[in-house]
Scaffold this motif. Structure first.
Motif, PDB file in Angstrom:
ATOM      1  N   ARG A   1      25.903  93.549  -9.596  1.00 42.12           N
ATOM      2  CA  ARG A   1      25.206  93.203  -8.358  1.00 42.12           C
ATOM      3  C   ARG A   1      25.991  92.127  -7.604  1.00 42.12           C
ATOM      4  NH1 ARG A   1      21.041  92.164 -12.047  1.00 42.12           N
ATOM      5  NH2 ARG A   1      21.167  89.988 -11.364  1.00 42.12           N
ATOM      6  N   PRO A   2      25.782  91.985  -6.300  1.00 42.75           N
ATOM      7  CA  PRO A   2      26.466  90.929  -5.555  1.00 42.75           C
ATOM      8  C   PRO A   2      26.291  89.543  -6.161  1.00 42.75           C
ATOM      9  CG  PRO A   2      25.511  92.474  -4.010  1.00 42.75           C
ATOM     10  CD  PRO A   2      25.039  92.902  -5.386  1.00 42.75           C
ATOM     11  N   ASP A   3      25.077  89.198  -6.590  1.00 42.05           N
ATOM     12  CA  ASP A   3      24.867  87.867  -7.165  1.00 42.05           C
ATOM     13  C   ASP A   3      25.597  87.707  -8.496  1.00 42.05           C
ATOM     14  OD1 ASP A   3      22.680  89.758  -8.074  1.00 42.05           O
ATOM     15  OD2 ASP A   3      22.231  88.067  -9.396  1.00 42.05           O
ATOM     16  N   GLU A   4      25.808  88.794  -9.207  1.00 40.94           N
ATOM     17  CA  GLU A   4      26.547  88.716 -10.465  1.00 40.94           C
ATOM     18  C   GLU A   4      28.036  88.496 -10.214  1.00 40.94           C
ATOM     19  OE1 GLU A   4      23.858  91.452 -13.477  1.00 40.94           O
ATOM     20  OE2 GLU A   4      25.267  92.469 -12.134  1.00 40.94           O
ATOM     21  N   VAL A   5      28.565  89.108  -9.161  1.00 42.01           N
ATOM     22  CA  VAL A   5      29.962  88.868  -8.794  1.00 42.01           C
ATOM     23  C   VAL A   5      30.145  87.398  -8.413  1.00 42.01           C
ATOM     24  CG1 VAL A   5      31.788  89.427  -7.138  1.00 42.01           C
ATOM     25  CG2 VAL A   5      30.367  91.244  -8.108  1.00 42.01           C
ATOM     26  N   VAL A   6      29.216  86.860  -7.651  1.00 46.06           N
ATOM     27  CA  VAL A   6      29.279  85.442  -7.278  1.00 46.06           C
ATOM     28  C   VAL A   6      29.226  84.565  -8.527  1.00 46.06           C
ATOM     29  CG1 VAL A   6      28.091  83.569  -6.084  1.00 46.06           C
ATOM     30  CG2 VAL A   6      28.313  85.809  -4.987  1.00 46.06           C
ATOM     31  N   ALA A   7      28.388  84.923  -9.484  1.00 42.72           N
ATOM     32  CA  ALA A   7      28.282  84.142 -10.718  1.00 42.72           C
ATOM     33  C   ALA A   7      29.601  84.133 -11.489  1.00 42.72           C
ATOM     34  CB  ALA A   7      27.158  84.696 -11.591  1.00 42.72           C
ATOM     35  N   LEU A   8      30.285  85.275 -11.552  1.00 41.69           N
ATOM     36  CA  LEU A   8      31.598  85.329 -12.207  1.00 41.69           C
ATOM     37  C   LEU A   8      32.600  84.432 -11.495  1.00 41.69           C
ATOM     38  CD1 LEU A   8      31.925  89.150 -12.997  1.00 41.69           C
ATOM     39  CD2 LEU A   8      31.708  87.302 -14.674  1.00 41.69           C
ATOM     40  N   LEU A   9      32.577  84.442 -10.170  1.00 42.18           N
ATOM     41  CA  LEU A   9      33.496  83.603  -9.406  1.00 42.18           C
ATOM     42  C   LEU A   9      33.186  82.121  -9.583  1.00 42.18           C
ATOM     43  CD1 LEU A   9      33.679  85.798  -6.196  1.00 42.18           C
ATOM     44  CD2 LEU A   9      35.565  85.332  -7.777  1.00 42.18           C
ATOM     45  N   GLU A  10      31.909  81.780  -9.652  1.00 45.24           N
ATOM     46  CA  GLU A  10      31.539  80.382  -9.900  1.00 45.24           C
ATOM     47  C   GLU A  10      32.012  79.929 -11.276  1.00 45.24           C
ATOM     48  OE1 GLU A  10      27.345  80.644  -9.246  1.00 45.24           O
ATOM     49  OE2 GLU A  10      27.498  79.986  -7.137  1.00 45.24           O
ATOM     50  N   MET A  11      31.903  80.821 -12.253  1.00 48.77           N
ATOM     51  CA  MET A  11      32.385  80.521 -13.590  1.00 48.77           C
ATOM     52  C   MET A  11      33.905  80.314 -13.586  1.00 48.77           C
ATOM     53  SD  MET A  11      31.806  82.735 -17.105  1.00 48.77           S
ATOM     54  CE  MET A  11      30.128  83.066 -16.590  1.00 48.77           C
ATOM     55  N   ALA A  12      34.606  81.186 -12.876  1.00 45.96           N
ATOM     56  CA  ALA A  12      36.064  81.061 -12.781  1.00 45.96           C
ATOM     57  C   ALA A  12      36.456  79.753 -12.113  1.00 45.96           C
ATOM     58  CB  ALA A  12      36.636  82.246 -12.009  1.00 45.96           C
ATOM     59  N   LYS A  13      35.748  79.392 -11.060  1.00 44.48           N
ATOM     60  CA  LYS A  13      36.044  78.147 -10.359  1.00 44.48           C
ATOM     61  C   LYS A  13      35.852  76.950 -11.285  1.00 44.48           C
ATOM     62  CE  LYS A  13      35.299  76.064  -5.818  1.00 44.48           C
ATOM     63  NZ  LYS A  13      34.488  76.096  -4.567  1.00 44.48           N
ATOM     64  N   GLY A  14      34.817  77.001 -12.115  1.00 51.06           N
ATOM     65  CA  GLY A  14      34.591  75.926 -13.077  1.00 51.06           C
ATOM     66  C   GLY A  14      35.681  75.849 -14.123  1.00 51.06           C
ATOM     67  N   PHE A  15      36.103  77.011 -14.639  1.00 52.26           N
ATOM     68  CA  PHE A  15      37.196  77.031 -15.604  1.00 52.26           C
ATOM     69  C   PHE A  15      38.473  76.454 -14.989  1.00 52.26           C
ATOM     70  CE2 PHE A  15      35.144  80.613 -18.168  1.00 52.26           C
ATOM     71  CZ  PHE A  15      34.946  79.818 -19.288  1.00 52.26           C
ATOM     72  N   LYS A  16      38.744  76.797 -13.726  1.00 51.29           N
ATOM     73  CA  LYS A  16      39.960  76.304 -13.086  1.00 51.29           C
ATOM     74  C   LYS A  16      39.923  74.786 -12.923  1.00 51.29           C
ATOM     75  CE  LYS A  16      43.085  77.019  -9.204  1.00 51.29           C
ATOM     76  NZ  LYS A  16      43.390  77.846  -7.995  1.00 51.29           N
TER      77      LYS A  16
ATOM     78  N   GLN B   1      41.997  91.837 -10.336  1.00 52.30           N
ATOM     79  CA  GLN B   1      42.789  91.345  -9.215  1.00 52.30           C
ATOM     80  C   GLN B   1      41.887  90.952  -8.051  1.00 52.30           C
ATOM     81  OE1 GLN B   1      46.311  90.875  -8.805  1.00 52.30           O
ATOM     82  NE2 GLN B   1      45.495  89.805  -7.018  1.00 52.30           N
ATOM     83  N   SER B   2      40.887  91.763  -7.773  1.00 50.83           N
ATOM     84  CA  SER B   2      40.020  91.463  -6.631  1.00 50.83           C
ATOM     85  C   SER B   2      39.212  90.185  -6.862  1.00 50.83           C
ATOM     86  CB  SER B   2      39.086  92.645  -6.338  1.00 50.83           C
ATOM     87  OG  SER B   2      38.136  92.833  -7.359  1.00 50.83           O
ATOM     88  N   LEU B   3      38.856  89.902  -8.095  1.00 48.71           N
ATOM     89  CA  LEU B   3      38.183  88.639  -8.381  1.00 48.71           C
ATOM     90  C   LEU B   3      39.098  87.459  -8.090  1.00 48.71           C
ATOM     91  CD1 LEU B   3      36.339  89.583 -11.691  1.00 48.71           C
ATOM     92  CD2 LEU B   3      35.229  88.892  -9.560  1.00 48.71           C
ATOM     93  N   ALA B   4      40.362  87.566  -8.473  1.00 45.45           N
ATOM     94  CA  ALA B   4      41.330  86.501  -8.186  1.00 45.45           C
ATOM     95  C   ALA B   4      41.528  86.350  -6.678  1.00 45.45           C
ATOM     96  CB  ALA B   4      42.656  86.798  -8.880  1.00 45.45           C
ATOM     97  N   ASP B   5      41.534  87.472  -5.967  1.00 42.20           N
ATOM     98  CA  ASP B   5      41.671  87.426  -4.512  1.00 42.20           C
ATOM     99  C   ASP B   5      40.497  86.679  -3.884  1.00 42.20           C
ATOM    100  OD1 ASP B   5      43.914  89.030  -4.893  1.00 42.20           O
ATOM    101  OD2 ASP B   5      42.820  90.884  -4.482  1.00 42.20           O
ATOM    102  N   ALA B   6      39.295  86.999  -4.342  1.00 41.95           N
ATOM    103  CA  ALA B   6      38.102  86.361  -3.789  1.00 41.95           C
ATOM    104  C   ALA B   6      38.084  84.866  -4.092  1.00 41.95           C
ATOM    105  CB  ALA B   6      36.850  87.035  -4.343  1.00 41.95           C
ATOM    106  N   LEU B   7      38.474  84.485  -5.299  1.00 44.63           N
ATOM    107  CA  LEU B   7      38.523  83.067  -5.645  1.00 44.63           C
ATOM    108  C   LEU B   7      39.527  82.343  -4.747  1.00 44.63           C
ATOM    109  CD1 LEU B   7      37.716  80.682  -7.426  1.00 44.63           C
ATOM    110  CD2 LEU B   7      39.435  81.433  -9.093  1.00 44.63           C
ATOM    111  N   THR B   8      40.669  82.966  -4.506  1.00 46.13           N
ATOM    112  CA  THR B   8      41.689  82.360  -3.656  1.00 46.13           C
ATOM    113  C   THR B   8      41.168  82.138  -2.238  1.00 46.13           C
ATOM    114  OG1 THR B   8      43.411  83.449  -4.957  1.00 46.13           O
ATOM    115  CG2 THR B   8      44.044  82.594  -2.798  1.00 46.13           C
ATOM    116  N   LEU B   9      40.521  83.146  -1.685  1.00 42.07           N
ATOM    117  CA  LEU B   9      39.978  83.004  -0.331  1.00 42.07           C
ATOM    118  C   LEU B   9      38.868  81.961  -0.276  1.00 42.07           C
ATOM    119  CD1 LEU B   9      39.993  86.737   0.800  1.00 42.07           C
ATOM    120  CD2 LEU B   9      41.309  84.863   1.807  1.00 42.07           C
ATOM    121  N   TRP B  10      38.056  81.890  -1.302  1.00 38.19           N
ATOM    122  CA  TRP B  10      37.003  80.875  -1.375  1.00 38.19           C
ATOM    123  C   TRP B  10      37.620  79.477  -1.318  1.00 38.19           C
ATOM    124  CZ3 TRP B  10      33.240  80.352  -6.161  1.00 38.19           C
ATOM    125  CH2 TRP B  10      32.193  79.479  -5.838  1.00 38.19           C
ATOM    126  N   GLU B  11      38.689  79.290  -2.087  1.00 38.80           N
ATOM    127  CA  GLU B  11      39.362  77.992  -2.113  1.00 38.80           C
ATOM    128  C   GLU B  11      39.994  77.653  -0.760  1.00 38.80           C
ATOM    129  OE1 GLU B  11      40.851  77.991  -6.785  1.00 38.80           O
ATOM    130  OE2 GLU B  11      42.126  78.844  -5.216  1.00 38.80           O
TER     131      GLU B  11
END
Length: 307
Positions: free
Chosen positions: A14-29, A136-146
């Protein structure tokens, strides 16, 4: 929320689950850059990574991510497994499920991943197929968010081979996050599968469309391209290069897009083909941030889905 789930396309989330994965990635970074590299959430568990195709970023980032989570990592190609001698994908999946906690594979045919997922008792991750490249698309989204300071409402243009796996996954994640994704390329390579994104687009306000006009680059937040000849399409190289030459990302294309536009590429790049040196090495290029973010998003996915 995620334990035990496959990641084959990101359409399963779901869209909110994709956001949750990205938030987790941002925290790990953030913790990674603060010196907290080793976060043993899955200490002693095992990840098996299978590569039918060569890989640099995917292989190293996924291996490093698993190790940083405390996992044992086994990397193999089919010739090192009985797959190379005729063992079936179902038998391989059943066997590896007895040893590993997660199976990840980079394959020629997406159907191989679907078969692995059908018969495995552990999560299966898509490390690239002919149809999708979700990590790859998750990394792309994280990059654009940053870089842009927000996740939704972005405008991203993919220029060139709009029928490839990276373009497909960009469209998928864009539909999850409320982006406008403009697929800019020759009509001969246009997709016929965009209708599957309608449900998510209806929820998030996203818009995904195809055009053959470079004028559609005006005002985008990012210009994204990829190689013209993906692995497995070498026999079509000459025809693809002829079709795609007008869609090379060069200084004129970036000027058309506007000063706000970043340049993105999943790498490896064929310099002088889909992109010129001055663009990929220029101040608006974020390709190395994308490459680094493969590590942090892979870590988030592995942390989330590994049982």
């Amino acid at each position: 929320m995620f334990r035990g789930r496959d990641v084959l396309t990101l359409m399963e989330f779901r869209p909110d689950e994709v956001v949750a994965l990205l938030e987790m990635a941002k925290g790990f970074k953030a913790r990674y850059h603060a010196g907290e590299v080793y976060t043993p959430i899955h200490l002693g568990k095992t990840a098996v990574l299978i590569f039918e195709k060569p890989s640099t970023r995917t292989r190293v980032s996924t291996s490093a991510a698993a190790y940083q989570l405390g996992m044992n990592v086994i990397v193999a190609n089919p010739q090192e497994l009985q797959l190379g001698r005729g063992e079936t994908v179902p038998d391989t999946a059943r066997t590896l499920s007895r040893y590993a906690h997660v199976i990840a594979a980079r394959v020629f045919k997406h159907e191989t991943l679907e078969e692995l997922a059908q018969y495995a008792d552990v999560p299966v991750l898509n490390l690239l197929s002919d149809k999708f490249h979700p990590l790859q698309s998750l990394a792309d989204a994280l990059t654009l968010w940053e870089k842009k300071g927000r996740l939704n409402g972005l405008k991203v243009a993919f220029v060139g081979d709009v029928g490839n796996n990276v373009a497909a996954s960009l469209a998928v994640i864009g539909s999850k996050l409320g982006w406008e994704v403009r697929l800019v390329g020759p009509r001969q390579l246009w997709r016929n599968d965009l209708s599957r994104l309608a449900e998510d687009a209806g929820l998030t306000g996203a818009r995904v469309y195809q055009t053959d006009s470079l004028e559609e680059l005006k005002g985008v937040d990012a210009v994204y391209t990829d190689v013209w000849v993906s692995m497995g399409f070498e026999k079509e190289a000459e025809e693809r290069e002829r079709l795609l030459r007008p869609y090379q990302v060069n200084a004129s294309v970036m000027e058309l897009a506007g000063p706000q536009a970043l340049f993105m590429h999943c790498l490896p790049a064929h310099r002088g083909m889909e992109v010129t040196d001055d663009v990929i090495d220029g101040p608006r290029s974020v390709v190395w941030d994308q490459a680094e973010n493969r590590l942090h998003t892979a870590k988030a996915v592995l942390a989330a889905v590994t049982p």
